[in-house]
Design an enzyme around this catalytic site. Structure first.
Site, PDB file in Angstrom:
ATOM      1  CG  ASP A  16      16.489  20.206  67.386  1.00  0.00           C
ATOM      2  OD1 ASP A  16      16.374  21.423  67.632  1.00  0.00           O
ATOM      3  OD2 ASP A  16      16.270  19.318  68.227  1.00  0.00           O
TER       4      ASP A  16
ATOM      5  CE  LYS B   7       6.069   2.324  67.261  1.00  0.00           C
ATOM      6  NZ  LYS B   7       5.977   3.543  68.108  1.00  0.00           N
TER       7      LYS B   7
ATOM      8  N   GLY C 113       2.546   8.934  79.399  1.00  0.00           N
ATOM      9  CA  GLY C 113       2.234   8.512  78.029  1.00  0.00           C
ATOM     10  C   GLY C 113       3.283   8.884  77.001  1.00  0.00           C
ATOM     11  CB  SER C 114       6.607  10.483  77.202  1.00  0.00           C
ATOM     12  OG  SER C 114       7.306   9.637  78.100  1.00  0.00           O
TER      13      SER C 114
ATOM     14  CD  GLU D 222      27.096  18.275  72.190  1.00  0.00           C
ATOM     15  OE1 GLU D 222      27.762  17.763  73.105  1.00  0.00           O
ATOM     16  OE2 GLU D 222      25.953  18.727  72.333  1.00  0.00           O
TER      17      GLU D 222
ATOM     18  CG  HIS E  56       8.650   7.126  67.370  1.00  0.00           C
ATOM     19  ND1 HIS E  56       8.526   7.438  66.027  1.00  0.00           N
ATOM     20  CD2 HIS E  56       7.480   6.544  67.729  1.00  0.00           C
ATOM     21  CE1 HIS E  56       7.334   7.082  65.602  1.00  0.00           C
ATOM     22  NE2 HIS E  56       6.676   6.529  66.609  1.00  0.00           N
TER      23      HIS E  56
ATOM     24  N   GLY F 162      13.236   7.270  81.600  1.00  0.00           N
ATOM     25  CA  GLY F 162      11.860   7.716  81.377  1.00  0.00           C
ATOM     26  C   GLY F 162      10.853   6.796  82.048  1.00  0.00           C
TER      27      GLY F 162
ATOM     28  CD  GLU G 255       3.251   2.824  75.188  1.00  0.00           C
ATOM     29  OE1 GLU G 255       3.444   3.797  74.417  1.00  0.00           O
ATOM     30  OE2 GLU G 255       3.080   2.964  76.424  1.00  0.00           O
TER      31      GLU G 255
ATOM     32  CB  ALA H 118      23.052   5.488  79.319  1.00  0.00           C
TER      33      ALA H 118
ATOM     34  CB  THR I 273      19.700  14.058  68.520  1.00  0.00           C
ATOM     35  OG1 THR I 273      20.832  14.056  69.405  1.00  0.00           O
ATOM     36  CG2 THR I 273      18.599  13.206  69.117  1.00  0.00           C
TER      37      THR I 273
END
Length: 439
Positions: free
Chosen positions: A299, A390, A375-376, A177, A349, A370, A384, A404, A171
């Site tokens: 972002d 995937k 449903g996230s 950072e 994702h 998570g 899933e 982690a 991200t």
């Protein structure tokens, strides 16, 4: 007539059954001491003390680490940690998943195309067994920004420095950072420090970490001139292209002149080059030609700087379309892939979606906290991901539900850190896709 336990059991038997009725069909043997006891209702004896099937002789047994076996070890002896980690596989709960994650990473690193025999109908250029033995899996490594905010940065830097991963997804915070820490440190704090008081002091809190505003100011002082410089380079390219178009120089070329813009991954590589600091993850990614993808680069503080720059000098652009082509092609152009994903959201994702382009990753390790009840995508299980293509249906993926910062250094200690020089030697002639080079 009031129902007795026996008649209730008979009624249950007639009710259609199901998994909840299994034991009612398996009464205790008549010679059992329990069934011979008239004071225990037969349905109760059957439900509570019913016979079970024998487990296979080779079935794993739950057993944790016995410190008596390593108590005499020196405090600096790494064998004690190794022994603890080796016992995790049969400890149960998330410890077992940590053990499975270690094994899955071993598999993705060990895999060679020669593990899959060539058969009629396969690509003839891949028939040579020697060639197949030198084609390895491409490893995708994704992490959220908090992994760079905390001390995990040093673990990640180790992997990138020694070229143990091939593709990175992170991200905006995971980008900026890393650079910020080259100027100023992040400090230890506490989860309970009041935000109101910290705000008055110009100190930002990330969990139990503290980042003074001045850290970001130093980053912006470094970043602003770089954006201006890259904007100059972009405009120079545009002028060159415009002149060629006007002079008709590019009319007969096989590839027509295309408008020039940096991609986010090229922008990030430039940051790694310019920081020129061996403490930086991005520096080592640039030096080792490991692409770092960040589809949400704006972002965060980098986005703030581009925003501020746009008021001073509009026109600087980043081409995200070329980056999605690049990461998807890296997936498609792989004979095998592995993915290690720390955290959820965008990085999870984006990495999984790239592997969808080749009908799924062959090896996968998720580490996050998570849950899938809402449903996230962040909480979605590996199973899933299999439903979406995937992760391949032939895969044996692992999810570790844990912090982690605790488990990933332990996992690395049993995988990547075990064979640094051996890995370099065994992969120096390897490729992930035939057009990448000559074996």
């Amino acid at each position: 007539m009031a129902a007795t336990p026996e008649t209730t059991a008979d009624t249950n038997k007639q009710g259609g059954g199901g998994d909840d009725q299994i034991l009612s069909y398996q009464p205790l043997a008549e010679n059992s001491a329990v069934s011979a006891n008239p004071h225990i209702p037969s349905v109760t004896a059957s439900a509570v003390l019913g016979e079970s099937e024998s487990m296979p002789d080779d079935h794993p047994i739950c057993k944790g680490h016995d410190f008596n076996t390593t108590a005499s070890s020196s405090k600096d002896d790494p064998s004690q940690l190794d022994a603890i980690m080796q016992s995790m596989l049969n400890t149960g709960f998330q410890a077992t998943n940590v053990g499975k994650a270690v094994n899955e990473i071993h598999r993705m690193r060990k895999w060679r195309l020669s593990d899959t025999p060539w058969k009629e109908g396969d690509d003839e250029t891949l028939r040579d067994p020697n060639l197949r033995s030198k084609i390895r899996a491409r490893i995708f490594f994704a992490y959220t920004s908090n992994q760079i905010s905390c001390g995990q940065r040093e673990v990640i830097k180790f992997l990138v420095q020694h070229k143990m991963v091939d593709v990175i997804v992170t991200t905006a915070g995971g980008i900026e950072e890393d650079i910020i820490k080259c100027f100023e440190p992040t400090y230890m704090g506490d989860f309970k420090l009041p935000g109101k008081e910290l705000r008055k002091k110009g100190i930002n809190r990330i969990g139990n970490l503290l980042v003074p505003n001045k850290n970001y100011c130093k980053f912006e002082d470094w970043m602003a001139p770089l954006i201006s410089k890259m904007h100059d380079e972009q405009d120079e390219k545009w002028m060159e292209q415009a002149k060629r178009l006007v002079s008709n120089e590019g009319a007969d070329e096989e590839e027509p002149i295309k408008p020039f813009s940096y991609t986010p991954s090229e922008f990030i590589a430039r940051m790694g080059k310019e920081i020129n600091n061996e403490e930086s993850v991005l520096y080592w990614a640039y030096k080792n030609d490991i692409p770092v993808f960040c589809p949400a680069l704006t972002d965060g503080s980098v986005g703030d700087m581009i925003y501020f720059h746009s008021y001073k000098r509009p026109g600087f652009t980043l081409d995200i379309a070329r980056d999605i082509r690049r990461i998807n092609d890296l997936s498609v152009q792989s004979y095998g892939t592995g993915q290690i994903i720390i955290g959820g959201g965008l990085v999870k994702h984006h990495t999984c979606n790239a592997n969808l382009m080749r009908n799924g990753a062959d090896y996968s390790v998720y580490i996050n906290t998570g849950h899938e009840f809402d449903g996230s995508d962040g909480g979605a299980s590996p199973d899933e991901a299999i439903s979406w293509g995937k992760i391949r249906i032939t895969a044996d993926p692992v999810k570790v539900c844990a912090d982690a910062t605790i488990v990933f250094p332990l996992i690395v200690s049993q995988t990547f850190a075990k064979d640094v020089e051996e890995w370099k030697e065994s992969t120096k002639d390897c490729i992930c896709w035939l057009p990448d080079g000559t074996v």
